[in-house]
Design an enzyme around this catalytic site. Structure first.
Site, PDB file in Angstrom:
ATOM      1  N   ASN A  39       0.825  -1.224   0.000  1.00 38.71           N
ATOM      2  CA  ASN A  39       0.000   0.000   0.000  1.00 38.71           C
ATOM      3  C   ASN A  39       0.855   1.268   0.000  1.00 38.71           C
ATOM      4  OD1 ASN A  39       0.975  -0.066   2.581  1.00 38.71           O
ATOM      5  ND2 ASN A  39      -1.014   0.055   3.608  1.00 38.71           N
ATOM      6  N   ASN A  42       5.041   3.073   3.490  1.00 36.84           N
ATOM      7  CA  ASN A  42       6.404   3.534   3.792  1.00 36.84           C
ATOM      8  C   ASN A  42       7.292   3.379   2.558  1.00 36.84           C
ATOM      9  OD1 ASN A  42       8.364   4.577   5.610  1.00 36.84           O
ATOM     10  ND2 ASN A  42       9.193   2.520   5.932  1.00 36.84           N
ATOM     11  N   SER A 148      12.990 -11.175  12.085  1.00 38.12           N
ATOM     12  CA  SER A 148      14.016 -10.203  12.468  1.00 38.12           C
ATOM     13  C   SER A 148      14.816 -10.707  13.656  1.00 38.12           C
ATOM     14  CB  SER A 148      13.306  -8.901  12.858  1.00 38.12           C
ATOM     15  OG  SER A 148      14.180  -8.062  13.562  1.00 38.12           O
ATOM     16  N   TYR A 172       6.672  -4.566  18.376  1.00 37.50           N
ATOM     17  CA  TYR A 172       7.138  -4.915  17.023  1.00 37.50           C
ATOM     18  C   TYR A 172       7.770  -6.310  17.026  1.00 37.50           C
ATOM     19  CZ  TYR A 172      10.437  -5.306  13.159  1.00 37.50           C
ATOM     20  OH  TYR A 172      11.159  -5.788  12.090  1.00 37.50           O
ATOM     21  N   LYS A 176       6.667 -10.226  15.274  1.00 34.31           N
ATOM     22  CA  LYS A 176       7.483 -11.168  14.491  1.00 34.31           C
ATOM     23  C   LYS A 176       7.394 -12.571  15.098  1.00 34.31           C
ATOM     24  CE  LYS A 176       8.672  -8.345  11.458  1.00 34.31           C
ATOM     25  NZ  LYS A 176       8.295  -8.526  10.077  1.00 34.31           N
ATOM     26  N   PHE A 202      19.293  -9.803  10.062  1.00 33.83           N
ATOM     27  CA  PHE A 202      20.052  -8.942  10.965  1.00 33.83           C
ATOM     28  C   PHE A 202      19.967  -7.522  10.384  1.00 33.83           C
ATOM     29  CE2 PHE A 202      21.449 -11.472  14.568  1.00 33.83           C
ATOM     30  CZ  PHE A 202      20.753 -12.628  14.238  1.00 33.83           C
ATOM     31  N   ASN A 222      14.884   5.930  11.083  1.00 36.67           N
ATOM     32  CA  ASN A 222      15.090   5.427  12.449  1.00 36.67           C
ATOM     33  C   ASN A 222      16.378   4.643  12.594  1.00 36.67           C
ATOM     34  OD1 ASN A 222      12.679   6.080  13.943  1.00 36.67           O
ATOM     35  ND2 ASN A 222      11.593   4.767  12.488  1.00 36.67           N
ATOM     36  N   ASN A 223      16.899   4.151  11.472  1.00 36.78           N
ATOM     37  CA  ASN A 223      18.051   3.242  11.551  1.00 36.78           C
ATOM     38  C   ASN A 223      19.352   3.974  11.230  1.00 36.78           C
ATOM     39  OD1 ASN A 223      16.273   1.233  12.172  1.00 36.78           O
ATOM     40  ND2 ASN A 223      16.187   0.392  10.098  1.00 36.78           N
ATOM     41  N   LEU A 224      20.449   3.421  11.782  1.00 36.68           N
ATOM     42  CA  LEU A 224      21.737   4.113  11.696  1.00 36.68           C
ATOM     43  C   LEU A 224      22.181   4.415  10.254  1.00 36.68           C
ATOM     44  CD1 LEU A 224      24.269   5.168  13.147  1.00 36.68           C
ATOM     45  CD2 LEU A 224      25.180   2.828  13.093  1.00 36.68           C
ATOM     46  N   ARG A 327      19.388   3.912  25.140  1.00 39.32           N
ATOM     47  CA  ARG A 327      17.966   3.928  24.811  1.00 39.32           C
ATOM     48  C   ARG A 327      17.308   2.683  25.406  1.00 39.32           C
ATOM     49  NH1 ARG A 327      17.213   4.698  18.461  1.00 39.32           N
ATOM     50  NH2 ARG A 327      18.653   2.956  18.629  1.00 39.32           N
ATOM     51  N   LYS A 328      16.096   2.883  25.935  1.00 34.50           N
ATOM     52  CA  LYS A 328      15.371   1.746  26.517  1.00 34.50           C
ATOM     53  C   LYS A 328      15.194   0.665  25.442  1.00 34.50           C
ATOM     54  CE  LYS A 328      11.267   0.799  29.185  1.00 34.50           C
ATOM     55  NZ  LYS A 328       9.982   0.686  28.576  1.00 34.50           N
TER      56      LYS A 328
HETATM   57  N1  LIG Z   1      15.173  -2.922   7.571  1.00 33.23           N
HETATM   58  C1  LIG Z   1      15.580  -3.621   8.616  1.00 33.23           C
HETATM   59  O1  LIG Z   1      16.544  -3.258   9.278  1.00 33.23           O
HETATM   60  C2  LIG Z   1      14.879  -4.911   9.000  1.00 33.23           C
HETATM   61  C3  LIG Z   1      15.510  -5.797   9.886  1.00 33.23           C
HETATM   62  C4  LIG Z   1      14.857  -6.967  10.242  1.00 33.23           C
HETATM   63  C5  LIG Z   1      13.614  -7.276   9.717  1.00 33.23           C
HETATM   64  N2  LIG Z   1      13.014  -6.388   8.865  1.00 33.23           N
HETATM   65  C6  LIG Z   1      11.697  -6.740   8.319  1.00 33.23           C
HETATM   66  O2  LIG Z   1      11.800  -6.724   6.918  1.00 33.23           O
HETATM   67  C7  LIG Z   1      10.590  -6.310   6.342  1.00 33.23           C
HETATM   68  C8  LIG Z   1      10.831  -5.184   5.353  1.00 33.23           C
HETATM   69  O3  LIG Z   1      11.526  -4.129   5.976  1.00 33.23           O
HETATM   70  P1  LIG Z   1      11.971  -2.851   5.149  1.00 33.23           P
HETATM   71  O4  LIG Z   1      13.157  -2.299   5.825  1.00 33.23           O
HETATM   72  O5  LIG Z   1      12.041  -3.165   3.719  1.00 33.23           O
HETATM   73  O6  LIG Z   1      10.739  -1.887   5.455  1.00 33.23           O
HETATM   74  P2  LIG Z   1       9.962  -0.916   4.468  1.00 33.23           P
HETATM   75  O7  LIG Z   1       9.075  -0.091   5.323  1.00 33.23           O
HETATM   76  O8  LIG Z   1      10.906  -0.228   3.557  1.00 33.23           O
HETATM   77  O9  LIG Z   1       9.093  -1.928   3.603  1.00 33.23           O
HETATM   78  C9  LIG Z   1       7.907  -2.505   4.086  1.00 33.23           C
HETATM   79  C10 LIG Z   1       6.867  -2.355   2.990  1.00 33.23           C
HETATM   80  O10 LIG Z   1       5.657  -2.969   3.454  1.00 33.23           O
HETATM   81  C11 LIG Z   1       4.580  -2.118   3.104  1.00 33.23           C
HETATM   82  N3  LIG Z   1       3.490  -2.366   4.046  1.00 33.23           N
HETATM   83  C12 LIG Z   1       3.509  -2.262   5.392  1.00 33.23           C
HETATM   84  N4  LIG Z   1       2.301  -2.570   5.899  1.00 33.23           N
HETATM   85  C13 LIG Z   1       1.522  -2.891   4.839  1.00 33.23           C
HETATM   86  C14 LIG Z   1       0.172  -3.308   4.703  1.00 33.23           C
HETATM   87  N5  LIG Z   1      -0.649  -3.439   5.762  1.00 33.23           N
HETATM   88  N6  LIG Z   1      -0.318  -3.583   3.483  1.00 33.23           N
HETATM   89  C15 LIG Z   1       0.467  -3.448   2.376  1.00 33.23           C
HETATM   90  N7  LIG Z   1       1.754  -3.054   2.448  1.00 33.23           N
HETATM   91  C16 LIG Z   1       2.263  -2.769   3.663  1.00 33.23           C
HETATM   92  C17 LIG Z   1       5.142  -0.711   3.199  1.00 33.23           C
HETATM   93  O11 LIG Z   1       4.425   0.223   2.426  1.00 33.23           O
HETATM   94  C18 LIG Z   1       6.554  -0.907   2.666  1.00 33.23           C
HETATM   95  O12 LIG Z   1       6.626  -0.712   1.279  1.00 33.23           O
HETATM   96  C19 LIG Z   1       9.657  -5.952   7.500  1.00 33.23           C
HETATM   97  O13 LIG Z   1       8.853  -7.072   7.767  1.00 33.23           O
HETATM   98  C20 LIG Z   1      10.612  -5.719   8.638  1.00 33.23           C
HETATM   99  O14 LIG Z   1      10.000  -5.993   9.871  1.00 33.23           O
HETATM  100  C21 LIG Z   1      13.622  -5.222   8.479  1.00 33.23           C
END
Ligand SMILES: NC(=O)c1ccc[n+]([C@@H]2O[C@H](COP(=O)([O-])OP(=O)(O)OC[C@H]3O[C@@H](n4cnc5c(N)ncnc54)[C@H](O)[C@@H]3O)[C@@H](O)[C@H]2O)c1
Length: 373
Positions: A39, A42, A148, A172, A176, A202, A222-224, A327-328
């Site tokens: 959708n 993000n 994750s 969060y 998972k 990771f 939010n990430n480094l 940070r907590k």
């Molecule tokens: N980036 C990281 O550091 C990291 C680390 C560990 C796990 N993850 C997991 O990896 C996955 C992807 O992370 P990312 O960094 O690419 O995040 P991101 O936000 O860039 O991508 C997630 C995508 O999912 C879509 N989305 C979220 N909720 C939705 C919904 N209800 N319906 C349709 N689309 C939806 C968002 O629009 C986005 O495009 C997530 O599940 C996250 O928890 C990410």
């Protein structure tokens, strides 16, 4: 040579950071047809055109019609919590028409999840249950799930094996664990049909080397790594708050994480699909539940200050650091034991920290404002 029909795979979250790189890797195999369900909560829909451009640029000379078809992404701007809209995607292909799902979509901000837990459980868990119900109904019973390292909480041992007890520290992280558990239970209940793999990521970093796709979070990062990249390009002030510098057992007292190149991480998904296609290696005779979990990391810890230095070398940015209180919920060290994924999937995150920082900077410097010109 006759073309083998492309296998249709739904990738949820394909417009996001990791999902777009997974889509790239699947297009590159020229064996899968990616159907995106995202959708763009993000992410930005511009990513699809760029993915198609990369896929076309990487085609061999004289591509077949199927090669060309594999470069095209079918995308549905659909919220996964909207079951009728997701159903319409499955209905288009009918029972057995979709080979499998890589379920990446989720919200992922740890701090935000502590403030609006119900919204997180709805977005991440309710949507997963609804997706699995539709998959079951439409005989699409192979799933690769994005989990994750956060599921480990404060792990007792470093590096962290998959057998470590799970103890997330945030809503969060709990989403998972819950989704992993639901998929595991489903595979145990219906072993004739269901196959599931959870991949515990990771810390992904970097971008596709073309600089056409990369991480572009909506709002403040939010990430480094995206913070350091946006600082270097002048989008945010180059003073980094470092949360704590007296963590025991880390090289300089700052937190340690296991960073891996996002293209390597994405490659793990292709290997996961391969393993599900021919699953006797991961599920030998006698297996009763067809569900497995793999850590995807490099197995090398890097502290916050080491990462700042690596990004300084890549970007030339004169970062300032300010040490503030811990940070907590932060954990001193999250370094993977990636041995199982290497042994069973053939996964190895081989790209270096330097390559990750170089590719991240290539993306950010070419796209100062991300996908929005
Ligand atoms: N980036 C990281 O550091 C990291 C680390 C560990 C796990 N993850 C997991 O990896 C996955 C992807 O992370 P990312 O960094 O690419 O995040 P991101 O936000 O860039 O991508 C997630 C995508 O999912 C879509 N989305 C979220 N909720 C939705 C919904 N209800 N319906 C349709 N689309 C939806 C968002 O629009 C986005 O495009 C997530 O599940 C996250 O928890 C990410």
């Amino acid at each position: 040579m006759t073309d083998v029909p492309l296998q249709k795979v739904i990738v949820t979250g394909a417009a996001g950071y990791i999902g777009s790189h997974v889509t790239y890797v699947l297009q590159k195999t020229r064996r899968y047809k990616v159907i995106s369900v995202d959708n763009c909560h993000n992410s930005h829909p511009q990513v699809y055109q760029r993915l198609e451009q990369i896929a076309r640029d990487e085609l061999p000379p004289n591509p077949s019609a199927q090669d060309l078809d594999s470069t095209k992404i079918e995308y549905h701007n659909v919220d996964l919590t909207d079951a009728p809209a997701v159903r319409a995607v499955f209905e288009k292909y009918g029972k057995g028409g979709i080979w499998g799902v890589i379920h990446i979509a989720a919200w992922k901000a740890v701090g935000e999840s502590t403030q609006i837990p119900l919204t997180y459980y709805h977005n991440n868990v309710s949507s997963t249950i609804s997706l699995l119900q539709l998959m079951d109904e439409f005989d699409c019973t192979r799933i690769v799930y994005s989990s994750s390292a956060t599921v480990y909480g404060v792990p007792p041992d470093i590096p962290i094996p998959e057998t470590t007890r799970l103890q997330a520290l945030s809503p969060y992280g709990n989403t998972k664990i819950m989704c992993e558990t639901i998929i595991k239970d489903l595979c145990a209940a219906d072993p004739k049909r269901w196959r599931g793999l959870s991949l515990r990521y990771f810390n992904p970093g970097g971008a596709h080397p073309s600089g056409l796709i990369g991480e572009d979070p909506v709002g403040k990062p939010n990430n480094l790594l995206p913070i350091l990249a946006q600082m270097a390009v002048g989008r945010i002030e180059p003073t980094l708050h470092v949360y704590g510098n007296d963590y025991p057992g880390t090289p300089d007292g700052t937190c340690v994480r296991d960073y891996l190149h996002v293209v390597d991480l994405a490659g793990g998904h292709r290997l996961a699909l391969d393993a599900l296609s021919n699953d006797s290696k991961i599920f030998p005779p006698g297996t009763s539940s067809f569900y497995k979990v793999y850590n995807l990391g490099r197995g090398q810890g890097v502290s916050v200050l080491q990462m700042v230095e690596a990004m300084r070398k890549a970007t030339g940015c004169d970062y300032k650091t300010e040490i503030v209180g811990p940070r907590k919920g932060d954990v001193p060290d999250l370094t993977a034991d990636p041995a199982l994924a290497e042994k069973e999937l053939g996964f190895k995150a081989s790209q270096s920290l330097e390559a990750m920082c170089r590719d991240l900077w290539n993306w950010q410097s070419k796209n100062a404002n991300g996908y929005m010109k």
